[in-house]
Scaffold this active site. Structure first.
Site, PDB file in Angstrom:
ATOM      1  N   TYR A 133       0.909  -1.405   0.040  1.00 12.41           N
ATOM      2  CA  TYR A 133      -0.034  -0.074   0.097  1.00 12.41           C
ATOM      3  C   TYR A 133       0.882   1.253   0.028  1.00 12.41           C
ATOM      4  CZ  TYR A 133      -2.920   3.773   1.833  1.00 12.41           C
ATOM      5  OH  TYR A 133      -3.460   4.872   2.222  1.00 12.41           O
ATOM      6  N   ILE A 189      -6.864  -5.445  21.657  1.00 12.59           N
ATOM      7  CA  ILE A 189      -5.938  -4.235  21.344  1.00 12.59           C
ATOM      8  C   ILE A 189      -4.865  -5.222  20.881  1.00 12.59           C
ATOM      9  CG2 ILE A 189      -4.186  -2.973  22.774  1.00 12.59           C
ATOM     10  CD1 ILE A 189      -6.649  -2.785  25.145  1.00 12.59           C
TER      11      ILE A 189
HETATM   12  N1  UDP Z   1      -5.587  -1.305  16.634  1.00  9.54           N
HETATM   13  C1  UDP Z   1      -6.175  -2.246  17.400  1.00  9.54           C
HETATM   14  N2  UDP Z   1      -7.303  -3.021  17.317  1.00  9.54           N
HETATM   15  C2  UDP Z   1      -8.181  -2.998  16.350  1.00  9.54           C
HETATM   16  C3  UDP Z   1      -7.768  -2.027  15.297  1.00  9.54           C
HETATM   17  C4  UDP Z   1      -6.656  -1.225  15.157  1.00  9.54           C
HETATM   18  O1  UDP Z   1      -5.466  -2.337  18.351  1.00  9.54           O
HETATM   19  O2  UDP Z   1      -8.986  -3.597  16.241  1.00  9.54           O
HETATM   20  C5  UDP Z   1      -4.551  -0.592  16.501  1.00  9.54           C
HETATM   21  C6  UDP Z   1      -3.582  -0.636  15.674  1.00  9.54           C
HETATM   22  O3  UDP Z   1      -2.742  -1.904  15.605  1.00  9.54           O
HETATM   23  C7  UDP Z   1      -2.887   0.607  15.314  1.00  9.54           C
HETATM   24  C8  UDP Z   1      -3.921   1.606  15.624  1.00  9.54           C
HETATM   25  O4  UDP Z   1      -5.098   0.859  16.377  1.00  9.54           O
HETATM   26  O5  UDP Z   1      -1.874   0.416  16.390  1.00  9.54           O
HETATM   27  C9  UDP Z   1      -4.815   2.378  14.657  1.00  9.54           C
HETATM   28  O6  UDP Z   1      -4.888   1.420  13.741  1.00  9.54           O
HETATM   29  P1  UDP Z   1      -6.078   1.579  12.557  1.00  9.54           P
HETATM   30  O7  UDP Z   1      -6.125   0.508  11.537  1.00  9.54           O
HETATM   31  O8  UDP Z   1      -7.121   2.404  12.822  1.00  9.54           O
HETATM   32  O9  UDP Z   1      -5.044   2.782  11.623  1.00  9.54           O
HETATM   33  P2  UDP Z   1      -3.594   2.537  11.021  1.00  9.54           P
HETATM   34  O10 UDP Z   1      -2.523   3.352  12.041  1.00  9.54           O
HETATM   35  O11 UDP Z   1      -3.120   1.078  11.040  1.00  9.54           O
HETATM   36  O12 UDP Z   1      -3.717   3.579   9.732  1.00  9.54           O
END
Ligand code: UDP
Length: 327
Positions: free
Chosen positions: A145, A211
């Site tokens: 991506y 988490i």
């Molecule tokens: N995350 C999490 N549980 C979930 C979805 C996301 O702990 O069900 C964590 C993910 O590992 C990251 C943060 O939340 O550290 C933000 O994730 P998201 O997918 O919203 O955005 P990204 O930073 O990947 O673009």
């Protein structure tokens, strides 16, 4: 000449960020033509401008649009944007995000349209060398991506040097929240983003929130991200259009310059919704850096852009108001 007298082509405006950009453009008196194939977007999110359902690979359709409309600039948000999916289907990402963008640029060139705003991402940085991340940090994306977005940025940079084409690439950190009208917002299927998933758990649509890792080198062990309101992102596109009138090109980070941990986001969701949200701790998600926070000084100084939403509770409340309506 006032840009608003012309049409802006917005690709991907049925999607989360695109619909907010499209709304803001409309509010500011711009006329838009919206191109979206609805692979991830929703037609009901396109409440403004003229909607055309179609693909960026459809050269005939693109040619007909540029022939029919007096398009002054293109804001290009249409893309595939799931990190996980990109690791499973890399070719799909290079084709959609790079090849189809190149197709769009080719046709813009034919019609002498030379203003372009590109929806890029913090994923172009990969594992950051230092925090906050500035635009001059090294670009080492770690998934298809981010790599596909960087390929487009590289093409834009070369193209702008060799012609009168100008672009602004906006590297979004974590888009969040929803328009205060609650008529548009975030609605992916399947949803993978933290805030909508936590809100689903608050609304009883999910049992609990996982988490992904609590052993990161952060103050509470969970990952830290820079969450910025989608309307602030939309404003940056408007500033980008104004910037393009100077016949210059540039790349900007978009973030509030402050981070929140996964656990803090869950706490804020509990506060905003008044619900207790059950959590479990699971393994780290592949490719997740511990901390991503934007250095946003460049956007502030050059684009005169500054995030208006700084309060995470307020951002989450706006997301919640939209989320409740999704049922
Ligand atoms: N995350 C999490 N549980 C979930 C979805 C996301 O702990 O069900 C964590 C993910 O590992 C990251 C943060 O939340 O550290 C933000 O994730 P998201 O997918 O919203 O955005 P990204 O930073 O990947 O673009």
């Amino acid at each position: 000449m006032k840009l608003g007298e012309f049409l802006i082509l917005v690709t991907g405006a049925a999607g989360y960020i695109g619909s907010h950009v499209n709304k803001l453009l409309h509010d500011e008196g711009y006329q838009t033509i919206v191109l979206d194939n609805l692979s991830n977007g929703h037609e009901e999110m396109v409440k403004w401008g003229e909607f055309v359902r179609g693909d960026l690979k459809d050269t005939k359709l693109l040619v007909s649009l540029f022939k029919k409309y007096n398009i002054e600039a293109v804001i290009h948000l249409a893309a595939l944007a799931s990190v996980k999916e990109s690791t499973l289907f890399p070719q799909k990402y290079y084709t959609n995000n790079f090849q189809y963008t190149r197709n769009l640029l080719n046709i813009m060139e034919k019609f002498d349209v030379n203003k372009f705003i590109f929806s890029s991402t913090a994923a172009v940085y990969g594992e950051p060398e230092s925090i906050p991340i500035s635009e001059t940090s090294s670009l080492k994306p770690i998934n298809p991506y981010g790599k596909s977005k960087l390929m487009v940025e590289n093409l834009l940079s070369e193209k702008s040097k060799s012609s009168d084409f100008n672009y602004v690439a906006l590297r979004y950190f974590n888009a969040s929240g929803a328009d205060l009208s609650a008529e548009i917002g975030e609605n992916h299927n399947p949803e993978t983003h933290l805030i909508p998933i936590v809100l689903d758990a608050a609304l009883g649509k999910r049992e609990k929130i996982a988490i992904f890792g609590d052993d990161y080198p952060t103050f509470d062990g969970s990952c830290i991200r820079d969450y910025l309101h989608v309307n602030d992102i939309a404003i940056a596109h408007l500033k980008g259009l104004e910037f393009l009138n100077n016949q210059k090109s540039d790349v900007f980070n978009l973030g509030i310059g402050k981070g929140f941990s996964v656990k803090e986001i869950i706490e804020s969701c509990e506060k905003v919704t008044g619900c207790e949200i059950p959590t479990t701790v699971e393994d780290r998600r592949e490719g997740d850096p511990a901390i991503l926070i934007a250095d946003n000084k460049k956007a502030e100084e050059i684009l005169k852009w500054k995030a208006k939403f700084n309060d995470i509770d307020e951002i989450i409340e706006s997301a919640y108001n939209f989320h409740k309506k999704l049922g």
